[in-house]
Write an enzyme that holds these catalytic residues in place. Structure first.
Site, PDB file in Angstrom:
ATOM      1  N   LYS A  93      38.387  44.534  43.658  1.00 40.64           N
ATOM      2  CA  LYS A  93      37.775  44.266  42.359  1.00 40.64           C
ATOM      3  C   LYS A  93      36.823  43.111  42.496  1.00 40.64           C
ATOM      4  CE  LYS A  93      37.292  44.747  37.940  1.00 40.64           C
ATOM      5  NZ  LYS A  93      35.848  44.918  38.262  1.00 40.64           N
ATOM      6  N   GLN A 114      36.759  35.952  45.834  1.00 38.69           N
ATOM      7  CA  GLN A 114      37.324  36.843  44.817  1.00 38.69           C
ATOM      8  C   GLN A 114      38.809  37.143  45.088  1.00 38.69           C
ATOM      9  OE1 GLN A 114      34.532  38.097  42.672  1.00 38.69           O
ATOM     10  NE2 GLN A 114      36.176  38.346  41.197  1.00 38.69           N
ATOM     11  N   LYS A 117      40.710  34.196  43.548  1.00 35.71           N
ATOM     12  CA  LYS A 117      40.469  34.168  42.100  1.00 35.71           C
ATOM     13  C   LYS A 117      41.287  35.259  41.417  1.00 35.71           C
ATOM     14  CE  LYS A 117      36.103  34.294  40.974  1.00 35.71           C
ATOM     15  NZ  LYS A 117      34.744  34.632  40.471  1.00 35.71           N
ATOM     16  N   LYS A 129      33.364  42.627  46.711  1.00 35.27           N
ATOM     17  CA  LYS A 129      32.083  42.245  46.102  1.00 35.27           C
ATOM     18  C   LYS A 129      30.995  43.138  46.686  1.00 35.27           C
ATOM     19  CE  LYS A 129      30.442  39.124  43.224  1.00 35.27           C
ATOM     20  NZ  LYS A 129      31.128  38.385  42.141  1.00 35.27           N
ATOM     21  N   GLY A 168      29.732  43.492  36.921  1.00 37.23           N
ATOM     22  CA  GLY A 168      28.465  42.769  36.990  1.00 37.23           C
ATOM     23  C   GLY A 168      28.567  41.432  37.714  1.00 37.23           C
ATOM     24  N   ASP A 169      27.419  40.872  38.007  1.00 37.38           N
ATOM     25  CA  ASP A 169      27.276  39.508  38.544  1.00 37.38           C
ATOM     26  C   ASP A 169      25.794  39.187  38.308  1.00 37.38           C
ATOM     27  OD1 ASP A 169      28.934  37.444  40.325  1.00 37.38           O
ATOM     28  OD2 ASP A 169      26.911  37.447  41.127  1.00 37.38           O
ATOM     29  N   THR A 212      33.725  35.292  30.759  1.00 41.70           N
ATOM     30  CA  THR A 212      33.621  34.277  31.827  1.00 41.70           C
ATOM     31  C   THR A 212      33.315  32.915  31.209  1.00 41.70           C
ATOM     32  OG1 THR A 212      32.752  36.011  33.253  1.00 41.70           O
ATOM     33  CG2 THR A 212      32.607  33.760  34.070  1.00 41.70           C
ATOM     34  N   ASN A 243      24.556  35.409  31.571  1.00 41.42           N
ATOM     35  CA  ASN A 243      25.789  35.786  30.875  1.00 41.42           C
ATOM     36  C   ASN A 243      26.798  34.632  30.824  1.00 41.42           C
ATOM     37  OD1 ASN A 243      28.785  36.966  31.589  1.00 41.42           O
ATOM     38  ND2 ASN A 243      27.794  38.034  29.890  1.00 41.42           N
TER      39      ASN A 243
END
Ligand code: NDP
Ligand code: 2IT
Length: 448
Positions: A93, A114, A117, A129, A168-169, A212, A243
């Site tokens: 993920k 990630q 996290k 990622k 997204g990123d 976020t 974002n």
């Protein structure tokens, strides 16, 4: 980078030798391994099981050609990546980044971060990622769609709702997720929760857009509260205007703070009256223009070319929300001199190692990215739960869960820091707490 542990020293050396030129990846690994000095001493079984060697080697790296046609009929070729780093505690993920600076080293640093996290969220998600060196800036909607369809045509072979769930990123927001989802559905003839950050009309979760930034402020508020402080009345400097930055600014304001800056890759705006967020949303989310537009309607505000100067702005709290290594030792020193009491990372790895060290040495409350910005991926996992149940929760329900998750993450960081004799060091706390769950799962699953 001197390690006390010979084992960690050797793993770090091998990471550098086996991944030449991937400096961001080296940086991310080195920061985690430094914290693990405290753990490997107590757990000699990790070395026997080659646990750290396995942890720093992605389970799978996919790199592929992405050909697409622009509005004038010209063909372009970009490079696509998906790094499936670790699936010990759940399906891979993590987001997709579209930015010209993307290469394998960036995706590997993000995928590695990630893992820890996602573990900290307490939810069953592994680390991954992806992304591309495609630049969505200045492209028409049609060009972005062509690119996304080509990108997904290859990516679809490697992902799935129970295998790997991208989101997204940087450069990937609601528009891109929509095009990517449409193409996946068409190729597979399958409507599934294969991506998160989807639109509300087709399986998205309320609060994911805000998650976020809101989560960053919930984490920061917990960190401040533990020292008898709060957002109320504070002046806040935020970098970025995407974002994460926008919704961090919205929540900081709701919690009683004044946000005085926002930036993009060209420069930053300082507004002593407090940033006009509806205007920023209009400029960045609707018109997709530059932050410099802001001063056209706000004569009291000032636009500065270049990004570094933003950290010279006097503030109580700084929230870097743009990109990696945007805040260096010089910036850290200036922030401290100007009385900054707390820094929490909305972006991934925005502070250089020297900046982090300076903050910790000077008693600044410091919330590292893998803890402080975990609210986005945590809410993505809540989106996956809702998709599996074929149900949708209300905004308030998801927001309440997000708040609980963020305070849980803070508590994990705090107690791991206490347990390992470094109270208040949430960098070590986050790394150890995130690592432990993944390590337990890897030990239980044998040599894979
Ligand atoms: P967006 O694309 O929405 O916004 C990115 C912002 O950062 C823009 O203002 C952009 O300016 C600026 N920026 C990007 N690259 C640079 C650069 N090289 N130098 C200076 N400014 C730059 O992305 P997000 O807000 O989603 O992501 C921001 C950060 O937060 C990233 O580090 C990301 O990994 C991290 N993050 C994102 C999560 C999410 O859910 N979206 C979750 C957790 C972390 P410009 O428009 O000029 O490019
Ligand atoms: O860095 C991150 O945590 C993200 N870009 C969000 C990932 C996700 O799967 O929601």
């Amino acid at each position: 980078m001197a390690f006390k542990s010979k084992y960690l020293e050797k793993v770090m050396k091998d990471v550098i030798n086996r991944n030449p030129g991937e400096t961001e990846f080296h940086q991310a690994v080195s920061e985690v391994l430094e914290s693990l000095e405290y753990v490997v001493d107590r757990h000699p079984e990790y070395e026997r099981a080659g646990l750290i060697e396995r942890l720093v080697e992605p389970e799978r790296v996919v790199s592929f050609r992405v050909p697409w046609v622009d509005d004038n009929g010209k063909v372009h070729v970009n490079r696509g990546f998906r790094v499936q780093f670790n699936s010990a505690i759940g399906p891979y993920k993590g987001g997709l980044r579209f930015h010209p600076s993307v290469y394998q080293g960036i995706i590997k640093f993000l995928g590695f971060e990630q893992i820890f996290k996602n573990s900290l969220t307490g939810l069953p998600i592994g680390g991954g990622k992806g992304g591309s060196d495609f630049d969505p800036k200045g492209k028409s909607d049609n060009e972005v769609m062509n690119f996304c369809q080509s990108f997904m045509t290859e990516l679809s072979r490697h992902i799935g709702a129970d295998t790997d769930v991208p989101a997204g990123d940087i450069g990937v927001g609601a528009r891109e997720i929509g095009y990517l989802f449409g193409q996946y559905k068409r190729l597979r003839n399958e409507f599934s929760g294969v991506l998160t950050g989807k639109g509300l009309a087709y399986g998205g979760s309320l609060t994911r857009t805000e998650a976020t930034g809101y989560g960053l402020c919930y984490f920061t508020e917990e960190m401040l509260k533990a020292s008898g402080k709060s957002f109320s009345g504070a002046t806040v400097v935020i970098s970025g205007s995407g974002n994460v930055a926008i919704y961090a600014a919205e929540k900081a304001r709701q919690l009683g703070a004044k946000v005085v800056t926002m930036s993009d890759s060209n420069g930053y705006v300082y507004d002593p009256d407090g940033i006009d967020l509806p205007l920023v949303k209009q400029i960045k989310e609707v018109e997709r223009k530059r932050i410099s537009e802001y001063v056209k309607t706000h004569p009291n505000a000032k636009y500065h070319e270049g990004c570094e100067g933003i950290w010279n702005t006097k503030c109580d709290i700084a929230l870097p929300c743009a990109t990696q290594n945007e805040l260096d030792a010089k910036a850290a020193k200036t922030l401290v001199e100007n009385g900054c009491i707390a820094v929490a990372e909305g972006a991934n790895m925005p502070s250089t190692p020297e900046a982090v060290e300076y903050f910790l040495k000077n008693g600044v409350l410091f919330g590292p990215a893998k803890a402080a910005n975990a609210g986005g991926v945590a809410t993505s996992a809540l989106e996956m739960s809702q998709n599996s149940m074929r149900l949708s929760w209300s905004f308030d329900e998801v927001d309440a869960k997000l708040k609980t998750i963020m305070s849980g993450i803070f508590k994990k960081c705090e107690s791991a820091a206490n347990e390992y004799g470094v109270p208040g060091n949430y960098v070590i706390g986050a790394n150890i707490a995130g690592f432990k769950k993944v390590a337990d799962a890897m030990m239980a699953q044998g040599i894979v």
